[in-house]
Design a protein around this motif. Structure first.
Motif, PDB file in Angstrom:
ATOM      1  N   LYS A   1       0.890  -1.004  -0.090  1.00 35.92           N
ATOM      2  CA  LYS A   1      -0.077   0.049   0.028  1.00 35.92           C
ATOM      3  C   LYS A   1       0.777   1.415   0.079  1.00 35.92           C
ATOM      4  N   LYS A   2       2.112   1.411   0.519  1.00 40.76           N
ATOM      5  CA  LYS A   2       2.875   2.484   0.683  1.00 40.76           C
ATOM      6  C   LYS A   2       4.091   2.094   1.279  1.00 40.76           C
TER       7      LYS A   2
ATOM      8  N   HIS B   1       7.618   4.115   2.892  1.00 34.78           N
ATOM      9  CA  HIS B   1       8.228   5.344   3.449  1.00 34.78           C
ATOM     10  C   HIS B   1       9.671   5.029   3.493  1.00 34.78           C
TER      11      HIS B   1
ATOM     12  N   SER C   1       8.145   9.146   0.288  1.00 33.40           N
ATOM     13  CA  SER C   1       6.863   8.080   0.418  1.00 33.40           C
ATOM     14  C   SER C   1       6.404   7.925  -0.997  1.00 33.40           C
TER      15      SER C   1
ATOM     16  N   ASP D   1       3.193   5.849  -2.743  1.00 35.78           N
ATOM     17  CA  ASP D   1       1.667   4.942  -2.516  1.00 35.78           C
ATOM     18  C   ASP D   1       1.326   4.323  -3.701  1.00 35.78           C
TER      19      ASP D   1
END
Length: 606
Positions: free
Chosen positions: A6-7, A9, A20, A22
């Motif tokens: 999902k992400k 970082h 970051s 996404d």
């Protein structure tokens, strides 16, 4: 869809710092020029999941760890959020030492993990080892597989449900396991040793049960003896109290002596009855003696006889009567005879007095006098004592009491000796019986272990039979897999190559549309990439449910082949996340020309 990203970082990793990114769950196109960080992102994902351990469980120096170490920051870490089966997990990783944390964002709890296993986050989320991830999930241009990775992939292809399964290896493992367990004849192996130990302990427990039965009987004897000791001790105490009271009371003592001497007096009197004749003759002799004269009177008696005789002689001379002379002569003789006879009688009496029987008689008389004297003294003494309990004293048989005391003391001594023997015997038995519980527990464990081994042997044999049966269908599955890859290759190459298959070592065998067989070294780089893509595509489509990363994997493809490959990836993206990294615009142009929606991430813009 099982797992997707999902992400990301990136705190600090390579050239990225506090960055970051996404992702969507479908097709994600990451665009960046050369050296813009495409491979860095792929390596970051790999590092988050598996660390820098190359799949080895021992930490050691890793080239990648040094390549991506930040130059301008002391931090070397990052975070990624993954979704698995609808649940979000946050994975944090410190790339300096490999430390990580898996945090369930739904339950707000940290997932337990073994810190020494740096690969655990990837194994937890994807349920894949590092080798499979490296060769199937993450795809690179001209990517080659290590022997270990190829073996893993081979097992993945062969088995529908478990990528890490080999029928032959499984049979060998099961046979080795059977050998480890052993049989009845393998005396040094667990199975036979356990059975032997069960027999030995069962025999010991049986002996202990016999010992316990005997011990119970000994306890009953011991308790009975104790009761007997108690009862006899109380009886002995009563008898001793009576005896001691008898001994300590003077009235008792006087009575004892009185009874004693009265008994003796009765005995003497009974003995004197045997001498009644001596008592009568003694009286008559005494009377005659009283009639006899003493020595002086005897002379007078003889003088009387002489004077009488002289008188008769005188009368004879005067009257001349002969009978007077005769009388004068005979009278002295008769008187002398009579005196002699009396003298003889006296001598006989004296002889009787000196007779032994008479002596005994006299002794008894003297003894009787002494006893009478003692009884008179006791009577005088006893007048000053209390005789209120004389009836009780008279009832007490002191000799019988002493005899009972002696018997009781002997009985108590025997009972105590017997109890000492029983107590020692019971103590020894108790030490042995204390082991009974441990032996029973050990026996239960051994019997349980034996049952488990028997179950395991049965299960292993069943597993072997099942594996052998399932292995018979391997050829059919392999043919179906080879057919699917052949169809894909034929489509990509526009029917240039009609058939492809793989041997047991995952080496491809290529058949051209003309029927010619090509060896791997005769394949072009582009076609080899196509073969590699076809293999991984089929594995991902049929075996896995995870995201796939492509990093310039189609750089050697011409536009037509690239277009076909992208279409296959887009179809694949309906069921799983695709992350496609490229430094070219061709992929974006193909997708836009087909009006296909996708998530573009431009590294120049982040």
């Amino acid at each position: 869809m099982s797992v997707y990203i999902k992400k990301l970082h990136i705190i600090s990793f390579g050239q990225f710092e506090n960055t970051s990114i996404d992702f969507t769950s479908g097709f994600n196109l990451i665009y960046g020029k050369n050296e813009s960080g495409k491979s860095t992102i792929a390596s970051f994902i790999e590092g988050i999941l598996y660390g820098f351990d190359d799949g080895v469980r021992v930490r050691h120096f890793n080239k990648k760890q040094e390549i991506y170490r930040p130059i301008n920051s002391y931090k070397y870490a990052g975070i990624a959020i993954f979704n698995k089966d609808g649940t979000d997990y946050r994975i944090s990783r410190n790339f300096k030492n490999g430390e990580y944390e898996i945090y369930n964002l739904y339950t707000k709890e940290v997932v337990e993990a073994k810190a020494s296993n740096l690969n655990y986050p990837g194994e937890f989320l994807l349920e894949l080892p590092y080798e499979i991830y490296q060769n199937i999930i993450s795809n690179y241009q001209a990517q080659e597989s290590s022997d270990k990775a190829r073996a893993k992939v081979v097992e993945l292809i062969r088995n529908k449900d478990d990528y890490n399964f080999s029928a032959s290896d499984a049979i060998n493992i099961l046979d080795n396991k059977l050998a480890e367990i052993g049989t009845n004849r393998a005396y040094t192996k667990p199975y036979a040793k356990t059975k032997a130990e069960i027999e030995e302990i069962s025999s010991e427990i049986l002996d202990l049960k016999s010992l316990r039965n005997e011990t119970n009987k000994d306890f009953a004897k011991l308790y009975k003896n104790r009761d007997d000791i108690k009862n006899k001790s109380e009886k002995l105490k009563e008898l001793k109290n009576a005896r001691d009271a008898y001994r300590e009371n003077v009235a008792y003592k006087n009575l004892e002596d009185e009874i004693k001497y009265k008994n003796e007096l009765n005995y003497v009197d009974s003995e004197l009855k045997k001498y009644e004749d001596l008592k009568i003759k003694e009286n008559s002799t005494s009377d005659k003696k009283t009639e006899n004269l003493s020595g002086k009177d005897l002379h007078k008696h003889y003088a009387f006889y002489i004077l009488g005789s002289l008188l008769l002689i005188f009368l004879w001379r005067y009257f001349k009567q002969n009978y007077l002379l005769a009388i004068a002569i005979i009278l002295p003789i008769m008187m002398i005879a009579i005196d002699k006879k009396d003298s003889n009688l006296s001598d006989d009496a004296d002889k009787k007095y000196n007779d032994q029987r008479y002596i005994e008689y006299l002794k008894l008389i003297n003894e009787r006098e002494k006893i009478l004297e003692i009884l008179r003294v006791l009577e005088n003494q006893d007048k000053t004592k209390d005789r209120s309990n004389i009836k009780q004293i008279q009832k007490l048989d002191i000799k019988d009491t002493e005899l009972k005391i002696k018997r009781l003391e002997n009985d108590l001594e025997e009972l105590r000796k017997n109890n000492i023997y029983l107590e020692r015997k019971l103590a020894s038995a108790e030490n042995q019986l204390n082991n009974e519980v441990d032996l029973v527990d050990k026996l239960n464990i051994l019997e349980k272990n034996l049952k488990e081994m028997e179950k395991e042997i049965k299960a292993i044999n069943l597993a072997k039979e099942t594996i052998i049966e399932l292995s018979k269908s391997t050829d059919a599955d392999k043919k179906e897999f080879d057919r699917a890859i052949s169809d894909l290759i034929s489509t990509i190459t526009k029917d240039k190559y009609s058939q492809i298959s793989y041997d047991s070592e995952l080496n491809p065998s290529i058949i051209t549309n003309t029927g010619e067989s090509l060896s791997i070294d005769k394949l072009s780089t582009g076609f080899y990439d196509q073969v590699n893509f076809a293999l991984k595509f089929m594995i991902n489509e049929n075996k896995l449910d995870n995201f796939i990363i492509f990093d310039d994997a189609f750089i050697n493809y011409d536009l037509d082949r690239l277009r076909l490959a992208l279409f296959f990836l887009l179809d694949l993206a309906n069921d799983r996340q695709i992350i496609y990294l490229t430094c070219h615009n061709r992929e974006e142009e193909v997708l836009k020309n087909e009006n296909i929606e996708f998530n573009k991430i431009d590294l120049e813009e982040i």
